[in-house]
Scaffold this motif. Structure first.
Motif, PDB file in Angstrom:
ATOM      1  N   ARG A 161      -6.688   1.360   3.953  1.00  0.00           N
ATOM      2  CA  ARG A 161      -5.873   1.187   5.163  1.00  0.00           C
ATOM      3  C   ARG A 161      -6.456   0.095   6.051  1.00  0.00           C
ATOM      4  O   ARG A 161      -5.722  -0.746   6.584  1.00  0.00           O
ATOM      5  N   GLU A 162      -7.767   0.076   6.199  1.00  0.00           N
ATOM      6  CA  GLU A 162      -8.410  -0.928   7.049  1.00  0.00           C
ATOM      7  C   GLU A 162      -8.228  -2.337   6.473  1.00  0.00           C
ATOM      8  O   GLU A 162      -7.922  -3.285   7.210  1.00  0.00           O
ATOM      9  N   THR A 202      -9.392   5.838   0.899  1.00  0.00           N
ATOM     10  CA  THR A 202      -8.100   5.569   1.519  1.00  0.00           C
ATOM     11  C   THR A 202      -8.252   4.958   2.910  1.00  0.00           C
ATOM     12  O   THR A 202      -7.438   4.115   3.316  1.00  0.00           O
ATOM     13  N   LEU A 222       0.817  -1.209   0.000  1.00  0.00           N
ATOM     14  CA  LEU A 222       0.000   0.000   0.000  1.00  0.00           C
ATOM     15  C   LEU A 222       0.855   1.264   0.000  1.00  0.00           C
ATOM     16  O   LEU A 222       0.568   2.188  -0.777  1.00  0.00           O
ATOM     17  N   ASN A 257      -5.883  -3.345   4.452  1.00  0.00           N
ATOM     18  CA  ASN A 257      -4.467  -3.686   4.559  1.00  0.00           C
ATOM     19  C   ASN A 257      -4.121  -4.117   5.979  1.00  0.00           C
ATOM     20  O   ASN A 257      -3.417  -5.117   6.189  1.00  0.00           O
ATOM     21  N   ALA A 258      -4.622  -3.397   6.961  1.00  0.00           N
ATOM     22  CA  ALA A 258      -4.344  -3.733   8.363  1.00  0.00           C
ATOM     23  C   ALA A 258      -4.903  -5.101   8.724  1.00  0.00           C
ATOM     24  O   ALA A 258      -4.273  -5.862   9.479  1.00  0.00           O
TER      25      ALA A 258
END
Length: 306
Positions: free
Chosen positions: A244-245, A240, A206, A247-248
């Motif tokens: 991010r969520e 975005t 990311l 990916n986490a």
């Protein structure tokens, strides 16, 4: 080769010669260690069905050091037959010997590869002028594009940013698989050249994409291709926070597969096998994951956020 996925016309799209979401595919073997071409075809078709734009064959994850030249060519032919033009096929051809690399690149092109992945020559630790000459020699020997593979932790030699900028002038050197862990250097080259930058390290998928990268070449995509692509899709849609969520949510599995002391080939094959997908054993000197490791991998996979 597939057409890269479109995004909003108001967004400046980076070059994506092989698409965005590429899997560094394992090489399936039979129980006795032979090349499993039927399994490779089934796995490749599954990965493309689950959102992979491209497949990288015979790379690090594909156990290229322990497969023969004939096996590498046969794998490209089989996977090309299985997926057709639904995905780009990039064949790993890198060796420590320039002449051998040229031979493998020509064989990959003849077998149906859309591009070749060429690692910097290892063990000899050549200076930058020799590294540059190596890549140019390969690029001059084939008619398909090159993705350079910058992974100094394995090769012992970096492809320096200045070298990459010079190599970018070659019409068939179009992309980089970036495992340099130098985000500043990668950003400089991506901004100053037409090279497409693909993250080769899951933790940078990311971040690199956010600064103009083309996408990823992922080992973890063997088991969660759709979820990894979802991160890029969310980012491209302007979500975005969602990117991010997503990916986490993948990080616990990523850490177990890529940063828990075993090579990604070992963990990917263990999890693929446990999930019923073609994988088979690893070839020595690698050793298979033990039962407790496989159980932890399965638990992480099954507890991924919805």
């Amino acid at each position: 080769m597939p057409t890269p996925s479109p995004v909003s016309s108001s967004v400046s799209v980076p070059p994506r010669p092989f698409g965005r979401a590429l899997c560094a595919m394992v090489t399936p073997f039979t129980a006795d260690g032979a090349l499993d071409l039927d399994g490779a075809q089934r796995l490749a078709a599954h990965l493309v069905d689950e959102g992979c734009d491209g497949l990288v064959l015979s790379g690090t994850t594909g156990e290229s050091p322990t497969t023969s030249d004939a096996e590498k060519a046969a794998l490209v032919r089989a996977v090309s037959e299985a997926v057709g033009d639904r995905a780009a096929l990039v064949a790993g051809v890198g060796t420590a010997d320039t002449r051998h690399t040229v031979e493998l690149a020509r064989a990959a092109e003849k077998s149906g590869a859309d591009g070749v992945l060429v690692v910097s020559p290892y063990y000899s630790r050549p200076p930058q002028a020799a590294v540059e000459a190596h890549f140019r020699r390969v690029a001059d020997s084939v008619g398909i594009p090159l993705m350079l593979y910058d992974i100094p932790v394995r090769t012992g030699v970096r492809i320096e940013p200045a070298t990459l900028l010079r190599l970018a002038e070659h019409p068939r050197i179009v992309a980089v698989k970036d495992c340099s862990f130098d985000l500043l250097g990668s950003a400089r080259v991506a901004a100053g050249s037409p090279l497409a930058y693909y993250s080769g390290a899951e933790e940078l998928n990311l971040p690199l994409y956010a600064i103009g990268g083309a996408g990823f070449v992922s080992t973890v995509a063997n088991v969660v291709p759709r979820r990894l692509r979802d991160v890029l899709d969310a980012f491209d849609a302007g979500d975005t926070a969602g990117a991010r969520e997503r990916n986490a949510g993948l990080l616990p599995l990523v850490e177990l597969m890529m940063a828990a002391g075993l090579p990604g080939t070992v963990t990917a094959k263990a999890l693929l096998g446990a999930l019923g997908h073609p994988s088979g054993p690893v070839r020595e000197p690698l050793l298979p994951a033990d039962t407790s490791t496989t159980t932890r991998l399965l638990t992480a996979y099954r507890t991924l956020p919805a």
